[in-house]
Write an enzyme that holds these catalytic residues in place. Structure first.
Site, short mmCIF file in Angstrom:
data_model
loop_
_atom_site.label_atom_id
_atom_site.label_comp_id
_atom_site.label_asym_id
_atom_site.label_seq_id
_atom_site.Cartn_x
_atom_site.Cartn_y
_atom_site.Cartn_z
N HIS A 304 0.82 -1.21 0.00
CA HIS A 304 0.00 0.00 0.00
C HIS A 304 0.86 1.26 0.00
O HIS A 304 0.44 2.30 0.51
CB HIS A 304 -0.95 -0.01 1.21
CG HIS A 304 -1.89 -1.17 1.19
ND1 HIS A 304 -2.52 -1.64 2.31
CD2 HIS A 304 -2.30 -1.97 0.17
CE1 HIS A 304 -3.29 -2.69 1.99
NE2 HIS A 304 -3.16 -2.90 0.70
N CYS A 315 1.08 18.72 -10.33
CA CYS A 315 2.15 18.70 -11.33
C CYS A 315 2.98 17.43 -11.28
O CYS A 315 3.87 17.22 -12.11
CB CYS A 315 3.07 19.91 -11.16
SG CYS A 315 4.15 19.80 -9.72
N SER A 440 -1.24 -13.24 15.40
CA SER A 440 -1.92 -11.96 15.62
C SER A 440 -2.72 -12.06 16.93
O SER A 440 -2.74 -13.11 17.55
CB SER A 440 -2.85 -11.65 14.45
OG SER A 440 -3.11 -10.26 14.35
#
Ligand code: CNA
Length: 511
Positions: A304, A315, A440
């Site tokens: 990401h 620009c 986790s």
């Protein structure tokens, strides 16, 4: 190339699914048990609910052998594909629906049906269940998490379409390998594996004080909800950003690390690299702390993007991320310095320009003075993180499908809720014989991992290193740290890993 878009809005939004399955052999050479995955029907699901073999299709224009594709070319509804996907995604999270007012199947029947599916394949399964056994479709659907009420809500054709999709998806889902179950199995895998893929998420940086997105009380999203922002994803939506970048700039400072420290888990990934075992770290994180930890650039895919750079939306001028950090920290919209310089230069020039323009024309009038009304604004700088609606880096797809899935021998998924496609889809695209380990705080139900080690990942990786006979040196790992590993009831391969209290009854302080 097809558009490749991060779709973190909901659970595994697949309408932008972009991993090219055509390049991948899921079976692996030594896994004859799953050979059906390679050769089974790869077609879409007809509105009838039967599996029809549609022409093989591959994304990215690299047509080769059959690609699983869940979109239904035969769907005559002309709409609602994403609605189907949302229903299928939701059902996948809770694969068996308990009986509702007596409608449905019990859990044993559900698991028997699912195991039949794995043996016979989706086409025969649907035929046998719906035609031979005459199970009403809305009852069959409950074995796969579908609400029976959907039958009436969607109408028969659409319901059958959804049922077909969920059955196909269940069939292709990764299956747990029976031989890996304990933390010692994982430590042995670490010792013996040579080409490890590590997929990381925000959980590996929370011990540094950087909030993740989805933790219930501490996550960034819950903070946004507290502030009345009901659609937290909008903060990272590229269209919202272009419309009004202030929301992002008011909130982004929370996610900006001090770039002075990395966590023990980053240290663990570095240790894998030092031992010559790290093939690729796919990180969803944008904090760029992998760089600080010394992960080689060529082993790192920042899925990401990251705060490492920033680009002007007007620009295209690129700068180092650090140049906009003062603005991010001050919660001020960062403007492009090059645009500013150009505008200043133009401001100096207009006198000449205006003088020239105001020269009387042959017709006695004056030149168009519209320019005078344009107040040029410098462009807004956007950190090079992938917003919702933006493309993922090309190297993500190329490296994953062309190299990693063919050569890795272990997958570690650490500190992520695995809800953002296409990263969330990676486990289902990796050959099924490659062991998959999940580390986790909260377990995951929508992917069949071989072992789930639940707890603070810094503690888990510390314990894994200890059991592998390695030393994880890090300032945040206290001397004499001890952890306990307890089985999660009813699961043979899920373990809770916790710091043990010290003799004085305290748990080692976490920084
Ligand atoms: P998430 O959905 O917030 O999930 C994080 C998961 O990690 C949760 O399930 C937590 O339970 C778990 N977790 C939190 N702390 C720990 C811990 N100490 N040890 C073990 N587990 C823990 O975030 P994901 O990474 O899954 O989602 C991907 C998003 C988050 C990407 O788009 C990122 O850009 C985005 N993000 C990145 C950062 C960062 O770069 N540090 C911070 C916040 C969000």
């Amino acid at each position: 190339m097809s558009t490749k878009v991060a779709t973190p809005l909901a659970h595994r939004k697949r309408r932008h699914s972009a991993i090219d399955r055509s390049a991948i052999d899921l079976t692996g050479s030594d896994d004859s048990k799953h050979s059906g995955h390679k050769t089974a029907t790869n077609g879409a699901v007809a509105a009838s609910g039967n599996i029809s073999d549609v022409a093989p299709r591959a994304e990215n224009g690299t047509s080769s052998h059959a690609t699983r594709k869940l979109e239904d070319e035969n769907d005559d509804s002309g709409e609602g594909e994403s609605e189907y996907e949302d229903i299928v995604d939701a059902a996948e999270l809770e694969p068996w629906r308990p009986l509702i007012e007596g409608e449905g199947v019990d859990s044993q029947t559900a698991s028997r049906l699912r195991s039949t599916l794995l043996h016979v394949g989706p086409e025969k399964f649907l035929h046998d269940a719906l035609t031979a056994a005459a199970i009403p479709p809305y009852i069959l659907g409950t074995a796969f998490g579908l609400d029976p009420a959907l039958f009436d809500q969607l109408g028969e054709n659409r319901y059958m379409h959804v049922l077909g999709q969920i059955v196909v998806r269940s069939y292709y889902k990764r299956r747990k390998l029976p031989q890996y179950n304990t933390i010692d199995d994982v430590a042995a895998l670490l010792r013996n594996s040579k080409n490890i893929m590590v997929i990381t998420g925000a959980g590996i940086s929370t011990s540094l004080g950087i909030p993740d997105f989805r933790s219930k009380t501490t996550g960034f999203y819950s903070k946004l909800l507290e502030r009345g922002i009901n659609e937290p994803e909008e903060v990272f939506d590229i269209h919202e950003f272009d419309y009004d970048p202030r929301t992002f700039y008011q909130l982004a400072a929370d996610l900006l690390p001090d770039h002075k420290h990395y966590s023990p888990t980053h240290g663990f990934i570095r240790l894998l690299q030092d031992k010559g075992k790290l093939q690729t770290n796919y990180t969803q994180n944008i904090d760029n702390l992998e760089e600080l930890a010394g992960i080689d650039k060529h082993r790192l895919i920042q899925c990401h993007g990251s705060f490492a750079g920033a680009t002007c939306r007007k620009c295209g001028h690129k700068v180092k991320g650090t140049e906009i950090f003062p603005d991010v920290r001050a919660k001020r919209v960062s403007r492009c310095q090059r645009c500013k310089a150009d505008i200043a230069a133009q401001a100096a020039a207009p006198k000449a320009k205006k003088a020239k323009k105001r020269t009387p024309t042959p017709y006695g009038g004056r030149s168009d003075s519209d320019d005078d009304d344009d107040i040029p604004e410098p462009g807004v700088m956007k950190p090079d993180i992938t917003f919702f609606g933006e493309q993922l880096p090309e190297d993500f797809f190329d490296r994953f499908t062309e190299r990693d899935v063919k050569t890795i021998d272990l997958v570690l998924v650490i500190g992520t809720s695995l809800k953002v496609a296409p990263v969330s889809e990676m486990p289902d695209f990796i050959p099924h014989h490659v062991p998959h380990i999940f580390i986790s705080r909260e377990p995951i139900e929508h992917v069949n991992f071989d072992v789930q080690l639940l707890g603070n990942c810094d503690d888990v990786v510390f314990e894994l290193c200890r059991r592998a006979g390695w030393e994880l040196k890090h300032r945040m790992v206290p001397k004499g740290l001890e952890v306990s590993v307890e089985a999660v009831e009813d699961f043979g391969s899920r373990w809770r890993v916790k710091r043990r209290p010290r003799e004085d009854g305290k748990v080692d302080g976490r920084p």
